[in-house]
Scaffold this motif. Structure first.
Motif, PDB file in Angstrom:
ATOM      1  N   UNK A  53      18.827  76.999  33.539  1.00 47.77           N
ATOM      2  CA  UNK A  53      20.247  76.971  33.822  1.00 47.77           C
ATOM      3  C   UNK A  53      20.543  76.878  35.362  1.00 47.77           C
ATOM      4  N   UNK A  54      19.176  77.118  36.186  1.00 48.16           N
ATOM      5  CA  UNK A  54      19.649  76.818  37.555  1.00 48.16           C
ATOM      6  C   UNK A  54      20.312  75.476  37.745  1.00 48.16           C
ATOM      7  N   UNK A  55      21.281  75.615  38.749  1.00 47.84           N
ATOM      8  CA  UNK A  55      22.096  74.626  38.964  1.00 47.84           C
ATOM      9  C   UNK A  55      23.187  74.338  38.105  1.00 47.84           C
ATOM     10  N   UNK A  56      23.402  75.036  37.035  1.00 47.26           N
ATOM     11  CA  UNK A  56      24.268  74.569  35.845  1.00 47.26           C
ATOM     12  C   UNK A  56      25.773  75.384  36.066  1.00 47.26           C
ATOM     13  N   UNK A  57      25.815  76.337  36.952  1.00 51.52           N
ATOM     14  CA  UNK A  57      26.863  77.161  36.807  1.00 51.52           C
ATOM     15  C   UNK A  57      28.147  76.284  37.545  1.00 51.52           C
ATOM     16  N   UNK A  58      27.759  75.620  38.432  1.00 48.28           N
ATOM     17  CA  UNK A  58      29.196  74.963  39.106  1.00 48.28           C
ATOM     18  C   UNK A  58      29.126  73.488  38.849  1.00 48.28           C
ATOM     19  N   UNK A  59      28.573  73.188  37.815  1.00 52.42           N
ATOM     20  CA  UNK A  59      28.662  71.751  37.108  1.00 52.42           C
ATOM     21  C   UNK A  59      29.762  71.780  35.956  1.00 52.42           C
ATOM     22  N   UNK A  60      30.389  70.454  35.787  1.00 57.75           N
ATOM     23  CA  UNK A  60      31.332  70.392  34.605  1.00 57.75           C
ATOM     24  C   UNK A  60      30.706  70.011  33.494  1.00 57.75           C
ATOM     25  N   UNK A  61      31.011  70.346  32.268  1.00 60.99           N
ATOM     26  CA  UNK A  61      30.293  70.134  31.163  1.00 60.99           C
ATOM     27  C   UNK A  61      31.380  69.738  29.981  1.00 60.99           C
ATOM     28  N   UNK A  62      31.985  68.613  30.269  1.00 60.77           N
ATOM     29  CA  UNK A  62      32.981  68.120  29.290  1.00 60.77           C
ATOM     30  C   UNK A  62      32.505  67.537  27.912  1.00 60.77           C
ATOM     31  N   UNK A  63      31.289  67.322  27.800  1.00 64.56           N
ATOM     32  CA  UNK A  63      30.672  66.569  26.697  1.00 64.56           C
ATOM     33  C   UNK A  63      30.266  67.680  25.754  1.00 64.56           C
ATOM     34  N   UNK A  64      30.366  69.043  26.111  1.00 67.40           N
ATOM     35  CA  UNK A  64      29.720  70.284  25.245  1.00 67.40           C
ATOM     36  C   UNK A  64      30.265  70.117  23.847  1.00 67.40           C
ATOM     37  N   UNK A  65      31.492  69.958  23.434  1.00 66.27           N
ATOM     38  CA  UNK A  65      31.850  69.932  22.159  1.00 66.27           C
ATOM     39  C   UNK A  65      31.410  68.958  21.271  1.00 66.27           C
TER      40      UNK A  65
END
Length: 209
Positions: free
Chosen positions: A138-150
């Motif tokens: 999870x390191x570094x994932x907090x402030x990234x955008x994840x528009x592909x999640x769905x």
């Protein structure tokens, strides 16, 4: 048609590096490659098509799926250097790793995605500390955008149909069996176009159990 989801970074260090190497390249350098948002769009759409056509297995995809994806990428980008191994396999592995981390995050009470359309993780500092203790990725994932999640849910999520989806699958199966029975009965001369087909399943033999 997938929206403008592919302008954002989709993982940790996925940007890749130059294809020009000095000296002997190590294994990680050979598998790393920068992907354009359009390439990612086509790959994700191709994965969803494989899922829709029954290529999803219990623990991944059926053997040969990388060849199917390489072919799809070649059709979309005739001059591409993308290969099933290592490029496509590496990209899918990276996506799945990020997807698994995101799924773990959103299962924590109070953690979710921001409501302002940025596709970023919404949580407080204490919640993030909990996440980091559970998942080093999870390191570094907090402030990234994840528009592909769905879309990733559709590709990497559990493939067992439940509820209404299961009913839809069974309805489609029963319709297929009925149509096959009608075709067989016509071929054997039992019915013609004017014949009522409602009882064909009993005439031609019921294949359901």
């Amino acid at each position: 048609m997938l929206p403008h989801l592919f302008y954002f970074s989709q993982g940790n260090g996925e940007a890749g590096s130059s294809n020009i190497f000095c000296g002997r390249a190590n294994k990680s350098e050979k598998t790393r490659r920068s992907w354009t948002y359009k390439e990612e769009e086509v790959l994700l759409a191709s994965l969803k098509e494989l899922v829709a056509n029954g290529w999803k297995a219990n623990n991944g995809f059926r053997a040969g799926y990388l060849s199917k994806l390489e072919y799809a990428m070649g059709k979309a980008f005739p001059d591409t250097d993308l290969k099933g191994m290592p490029h496509i396999n590496s990209k899918i592995s990276s996506w799945k790793k990020s997807y698994n981390s995101l799924m773990s995050m959103v299962q924590i009470t109070g953690v979710g995605f921001s409501s302002n359309g940025t596709f970023m993780i919404d949580c407080d500092n204490d919640q993030w500390d909990t996440i980091m203790k559970k998942d080093a990725n999870a390191k570094g994932m907090h402030y990234k955008a994840w528009p592909m999640f769905e879309a990733w849910k559709e590709v990497f999520g559990k493939d067992r149909a439940t509820g209404e989806q299961a009913e839809d699958v069974m309805d489609a199966y029963n319709e297929m069996i009925h149509n096959n029975n009608v075709a067989e009965a016509r071929a054997e001369g039992h019915i013609n176009d004017e014949h009522d087909e409602t009882n064909v399943d009993t005439e031609a033999g019921d294949s359901t159990c």
